[in-house]
Design an enzyme around this catalytic site. Structure first.
Site, PDB file in Angstrom:
ATOM      1  N   ASP A  52      61.724 106.312  68.050  1.00 49.38           N
ATOM      2  CA  ASP A  52      61.937 106.615  66.588  1.00 49.38           C
ATOM      3  C   ASP A  52      62.500 107.949  66.116  1.00 49.38           C
ATOM      4  O   ASP A  52      61.546 108.756  66.399  1.00 49.38           O
ATOM      5  CB  ASP A  52      60.659 106.155  65.968  1.00 49.38           C
ATOM      6  N   SER A  57      58.095 101.122  58.216  1.00 51.71           N
ATOM      7  CA  SER A  57      58.365 102.191  57.771  1.00 51.71           C
ATOM      8  C   SER A  57      57.379 102.553  56.576  1.00 51.71           C
ATOM      9  O   SER A  57      56.269 102.616  56.598  1.00 51.71           O
ATOM     10  CB  SER A  57      59.779 102.428  57.239  1.00 51.71           C
ATOM     11  N   HIS A  73      64.063 103.140  65.094  1.00 58.29           N
ATOM     12  CA  HIS A  73      63.129 102.959  64.018  1.00 58.29           C
ATOM     13  C   HIS A  73      63.257 101.434  63.314  1.00 58.29           C
ATOM     14  O   HIS A  73      62.036 100.760  62.958  1.00 58.29           O
ATOM     15  CB  HIS A  73      63.551 103.893  62.692  1.00 58.29           C
TER      16      HIS A  73
END
Length: 472
Positions: free
Chosen positions: A377, A283, A411
Site C-alpha cells: 500500500d 481507506s 491500496h
C-alpha cells in the site's frame, strides 16, 4: 499455486507467518466454480473460415465476483492465437487486455488448462487473467461500477497469430455480461432523516446480518461492494457521507451523529438481524468505521481495508468530543518521472507529539475487528496502523483482532477480478498518486480477502454457527 502465500500477522508475537492460501481461494482465482462442474456452452461468436466459437460458463451472465470459464473451439491445431478482452465502464471508458495462447492438438483452447505465453498482458496459467489484467486506454483511470443495475459487457475476440500491433484477422467473437445483483436482491434508496444511502436486501424474509459499507475520499455513493455482499446473505447499506445530494460538499469536518443515525436505521430495520451490525470500510472509510465502533452502540464486528487508527483528512466531532485530523508534511512527497506522486510517507506519526490527538480511542470499542492489509500500500502505512490498533486493544484487555497481510497487494483491495489500479487521481492531493501493488499478487489478495471478510461477518453476526455460509 501451492507456493503462493498470504501473510497472517500475529501482533502479539510481532512477526509474520507464511501460510498457504486456502484451496477455495486458489480455485476461485483459477476460475473453477466450487461444488459444481462448469459446462462449456457457447454464448456468442462470429464465424470465420475456421468456424471458431467462443464459449463461456456460466452462459450469458455471471456475477462480477464469480469465476468465469472461457474456452474456444474450432481453431486450427497447434497454432498461436491472441485473445483480446475489452469492456467499457459506465462513463464509456475503455479497458482492454490481451494474452497469447497455443491451441491444442484438437483445435481447442481452454483457459483453465492452457497457460498464456509471453507477450501479452500476463503469462502463465491464469484463467481469470483477461479480467484482472484489464487496463484503461487513458492513464490514471480506475474501473468503478457506478450503476449496479446494469452489468458490464465483456467482449472477447480471438485473433490469428500475435504481435505488436495486435493482428487484425478476427477468428471469432464472444460476449458475456458481468453483473452485480443476483435475481431477487432488492435495491432500496435510503432517505431516512439525514441518512443518504442504498440498502440491498437478499431474497427472502430474513432477518439478515446487517453491514454498513463506507468508501474513502472519492465521495458520492459507491454501491457495488454492498450489493455484491447482499448476493451472499447480507443486508448491506452503502452509505454516502459527503459529495452526494444534500450532504457536505467537501471534507472539512464530519459529525459522528450522522453515522449514528445510519446505525440506528439498520438496527431498527425489520429485515436486519440483531443485536448488532457490522461495519466495512476502505481507506478513509476505515477510520470512520473505527470511530463508529469506538463511540457508538450496536457495533458487533468491524472490517477495515487499508485503513488507519488515526482520524485523517477532516475534523471529526461527536457530542462534546473533537478529534483533529492527523498532520502531514508535503515535503515528504516523492515524484517519479511521469509526474505521479508517492504519498506513502507524508502522514505524521500519530504516536508522537501533538499528532496523538488524532488517535481514535479504539480501546473503547466492544466489538471484534479484522484488518485487511496490502503490504505494498502506497497510500499510507496500513500495516503499521493495524499493528498499533492490535497493540492498543490488547493493552486494554480487549480481544486480539485478526490482521491479514497480503504481500504484493496495493491500496485498492476490491472484490475479486476488479483489475488493480496502480495509479489514479487523488482528490485531496490534486494529482495522480501511486496506489501500489503487483497485478497478479493483488488479484490473489482480492479473492482471498473477499472470502475472509464474508467469513468474519458470518461468524460474528449470525446467530447460529455456520448459518448463511458464503456461496463463493
Amino acid at each position: 499455486m501451492a507456493s503462493l502465500a498470504r501473510l497472517l500477522f500475529s501482533s502479539s508475537l510481532g512477526r509474520c507467518q507464511h501460510t498457504s492460501l486456502p484451496a477455495s481461494a486458489v480455485a476461485l482465482l483459477f476460475g473453477r466454480c466450487l461444488g459444481r462442474r462448469p459446462q462449456s456452452v457457447s454464448f456468442c461468436a462470429s464465424v470465420s473460415r475456421m468456424e471458431a466459437r467462443v464459449n463461456f460458463s456460466p452462459v450469458g451472465w455471471s456475477l462480477f465476483d464469480e469465476p468465469l470459464a472461457i474456452s474456444v473451439e474450432g481453431l486450427r491445431p497447434q497454432v498461436e492465437v491472441t485473445l483480446r478482452a475489452s469492456l467499457q465502464d459506465d462513463t464509456g471508458e475503455l479497458f482492454e487486455s490481451h494474452a497469447v495462447y497455443k491451441v491444442d492438438s484438437s483445435g481447442q483452447l481452454d483457459l483453465s488448462r492452457s497457460p498464456a505465453l509471453e507477450g501479452g498482458s500476463f503469462s502463465g496459467l491464469e484463467p481469470m487473467g483477461l479480467l484482472w489484467s484489464l487496463k484503461p486506454h487513458r492513464p490514471f483511470r480506475r474501473l468503478v461500477k457506478r450503476n449496479v443495475e446494469h452489468p458490464f459487457r465483456l467482449e472477447l475476440e480471438v485473433l490469428e497469430g500475435h504481435g505488436d500491433p495486435l493482428p487484425g484477422n478476427v477468428l471469432a467473437k464472444g460476449a458475456h455480461e458481468r453483473g452485480f445483483v443476483r435475481d431477487g436482491v432488492e435495491r432500496i434508496p435510503v432517505r431516512e432523516g439525514r441518512v443518504r444511502g442504498t440498502l440491498f436486501l437478499p431474497p427472502g424474509d430474513g432477518p439478515f446480518p446487517g453491514i454498513i459499507d463506507i468508501y474513502g475520499t472519492g465521495g458520492g455513493l459507491p454501491e457495488y461492494r454492498a450489493c455484491l455482499m447482499a448476493n451472499y446473505g447480507f443486508a448491506g447499506l452503502a452509505l454516502a457521507y459527503y459529495g452526494y445530494e444534500d450532504l457536505p460538499k467537501d471534507m472539512k469536518e464530519f459529525h459522528l451523529e450522522y453515522f449514528e443515525e445510519a446505525v440506528n436505521y439498520m438496527l431498527k430495520h425489520p429485515k436486519v438481524k440483531g443485536p448488532g451490525i457490522g461495519l466495512l470500510g476502505h481507506s478513509k472509510g476505515g477510520d470512520l468505521c473505527i470511530s463508529m465502533a469506538s463511540f457508538l452502540k450496536g457495533i458487533t464486528a468491524t472490517v477495515t481495508i487499508n485503513g488507519t487508527i488515526a482520524n485523517v483528512a477532516a475534523t471529526l466531532h461527536y457530542k462534546d468530543i473533537t478529534i483533529p485530523p492527523l498532520g502531514a508534511n508535503l515535503k515528504r512527497l516523492k515524484m517519479d518521472k511521469s509526474g505521479t506522486a508517492d504519498i506513502v510517507d507524508i502522514l505524521n506519526n500519530p504516536l508522537e507529539g501533538p499528532d496523538r490527538q488524532s488517535l481514535i480511542p479504539i480501546e473503547k470499542a466492544e466489538g471484534c475487528f479484522l484488518f485487511i492489509v496490502g503490504k505494498d500500500d502506497h497510500n499510507w502505512k496500513s500495516e503499521f496502523f493495524a499493528v498499533e490498533a492490535s497493540n492498543r486493544l490488547q493493552a486494554h484487555g480487549k480481544e486480539k483482532p485478526e490482521i491479514i497481510c497480503y504481500p504484493g497487494a496495493g491500496h485498492y483491495i476490491e472484490p475479486p477480478y476488479f483489475p488493480m489500479c496502480p495509479a489514479s487521481m487523488h482528490l485531496l492531493v490534486g494529482k495522480p498518486v501511486i496506489w501500489g501493488g503487483e497485478p497478479r499478487a493483488h488479484a490473489v489478495a482480492q479473492v482471498d480477502a473477499w472470502q475472509q471478510i464474508q467469513a468474519f461477518f458470518h461468524k460474528h453476526l449470525s446467530r447460529k454457527q455456520g448459518e448463511g455460509q458464503s456461496k463463493l
